[in-house]
Design a protein around this motif. Structure first.
Motif, PDB file in Angstrom:
ATOM      1  N   LEU A 123       0.823  -1.208   0.000  1.00  0.00           N
ATOM      2  CA  LEU A 123       0.000   0.000   0.000  1.00  0.00           C
ATOM      3  C   LEU A 123       0.860   1.262   0.000  1.00  0.00           C
ATOM      4  O   LEU A 123       0.504   2.266  -0.629  1.00  0.00           O
ATOM      5  N   PHE A 175      -2.196   5.841   2.272  1.00  0.00           N
ATOM      6  CA  PHE A 175      -2.671   4.558   1.753  1.00  0.00           C
ATOM      7  C   PHE A 175      -2.598   3.442   2.786  1.00  0.00           C
ATOM      8  O   PHE A 175      -3.024   2.310   2.509  1.00  0.00           O
ATOM      9  N   PRO A 178      -6.456   1.701   5.252  1.00  0.00           N
ATOM     10  CA  PRO A 178      -7.196   0.434   5.380  1.00  0.00           C
ATOM     11  C   PRO A 178      -6.592  -0.505   6.417  1.00  0.00           C
ATOM     12  O   PRO A 178      -7.319  -1.183   7.144  1.00  0.00           O
ATOM     13  N   LEU A 231     -10.166   5.056   1.040  1.00  0.00           N
ATOM     14  CA  LEU A 231      -9.425   3.975   1.691  1.00  0.00           C
ATOM     15  C   LEU A 231      -9.999   3.668   3.069  1.00  0.00           C
ATOM     16  O   LEU A 231      -9.964   2.518   3.520  1.00  0.00           O
ATOM     17  N   VAL A 234     -12.698   1.365   2.420  1.00  0.00           N
ATOM     18  CA  VAL A 234     -12.157   0.036   2.129  1.00  0.00           C
ATOM     19  C   VAL A 234     -11.833  -0.691   3.430  1.00  0.00           C
ATOM     20  O   VAL A 234     -12.096  -1.894   3.572  1.00  0.00           O
TER      21      VAL A 234
END
Length: 262
Positions: A123, A175, A178, A231, A234
């Motif tokens: 990520l 990122f 999640p 994200l 997610v």
């Protein structure tokens, strides 16, 4: 006195062994970074050109990047190459960290930690790639086209490097949302319902973080805040899947017939 001294020595022995192993792991990580750096340094100027390409492709005709400091032509590519070496060595560095802490983990913790570790690295790389291929072209196109007509756009190479490294780091960290969301749900620190109710505050927080981590313009802030929120969603989705699997496993265990004792 001798017995107590022997016990103290036995207690210190594992600590010394752990410190020696930690030093060994750190040295391996540093050596790996240095080896990668030495391998990449002959291509330092090419690496800088690659990183600067999103801006150079949009500069007006006759404009170019400049170096306003005496040592900038050397220090900027040198600094970038060192950062790239660390960036490339991250999987090996994390492997050394994993090898150090893994013996102290239970099997179920290892089964959860290893995929999370691999996902975190992937990520972070994905965030940096998103910044380079999606954000930089839009951002630099806006910057190069909004200036006054009588102002020549010629960016200093050191200032540009600091700018893009900040964005690389910001998007790489963003990122990881999640993973953070998943861990909060999996550990029981919060629930999917609680996180779902906090969506308005999360949206506001994403834009505040985007304002703090990116240059002071609305475009950079939005290009970081919107992916951060997506994200976050997610992470909630993965949390729902984990909860569903746990409930299904629990129901299966409850429905399993008990064996008769002989």
């Amino acid at each position: 006195m001798s017995d107590s001294g022997d016990k103290q020595d036995l207690g210190q022995a594992p600590l010394i062994e752990h410190l020696i192993e930690l030093r060994s792991r750190l040295l391996r990580a540093v050596v790996a970074i240095l080896v990668i750096f030495l391998g990449l340094y002959p291509f330092a100027n090419e690496i800088y050109t690659f990183v600067a390409q999103p801006l150079m492709a949009l500069l007006p005709e006759g404009s170019q990047m400049i170096a306003t400091e005496v040592a900038s032509p050397f220090l900027a590519p040198f600094k970038l190459t060192l950062v790239v070496a660390v960036f490339v060595a991250i999987p090996y560095v994390l492997h050394q960290a994993w090898a150090f802490v893994a013996p102290g983990l239970y099997d179920n913790e290892k089964a959860l930690a290893l995929p999370i570790l691999a996902s975190s690295v992937g990520l972070f790389y994905a965030g940096a790639a998103f910044a380079y291929y999606a954000v930089f072209p839009l951002l630099f196109q806006f910057f190069t086209q909004t200036g006054p007509e009588n102002v020549a756009v010629m960016t200093d190479i050191n200032q540009y490097l600091n700018f893009v490294l900040k964005l690389f780091f910001a998007f790489g960290v963003a990122f990881e949302i999640p993973i953070a969301t998943f861990l909060l749900i999996a550990s029981g620190a919060t629930t999917v319902e609680s996180l779902s109710k906090k969506r308005p505050y999360v949206i506001l927080g994403c834009f505040v973080v985007g304002m703090l981590l990116t240059p002071p313009d609305v475009i950079s802030q939005s290009l970081l805040a919107v992916p951060m929120y997506l994200l976050y969603e997610v992470g909630i989705l993965f949390g729902r899947l984990v909860r569903h699997r746990r409930r299904k496993a629990s129901e299966t265990n409850d429905e399993a017939p008990e064996r008769d004792e002989p």
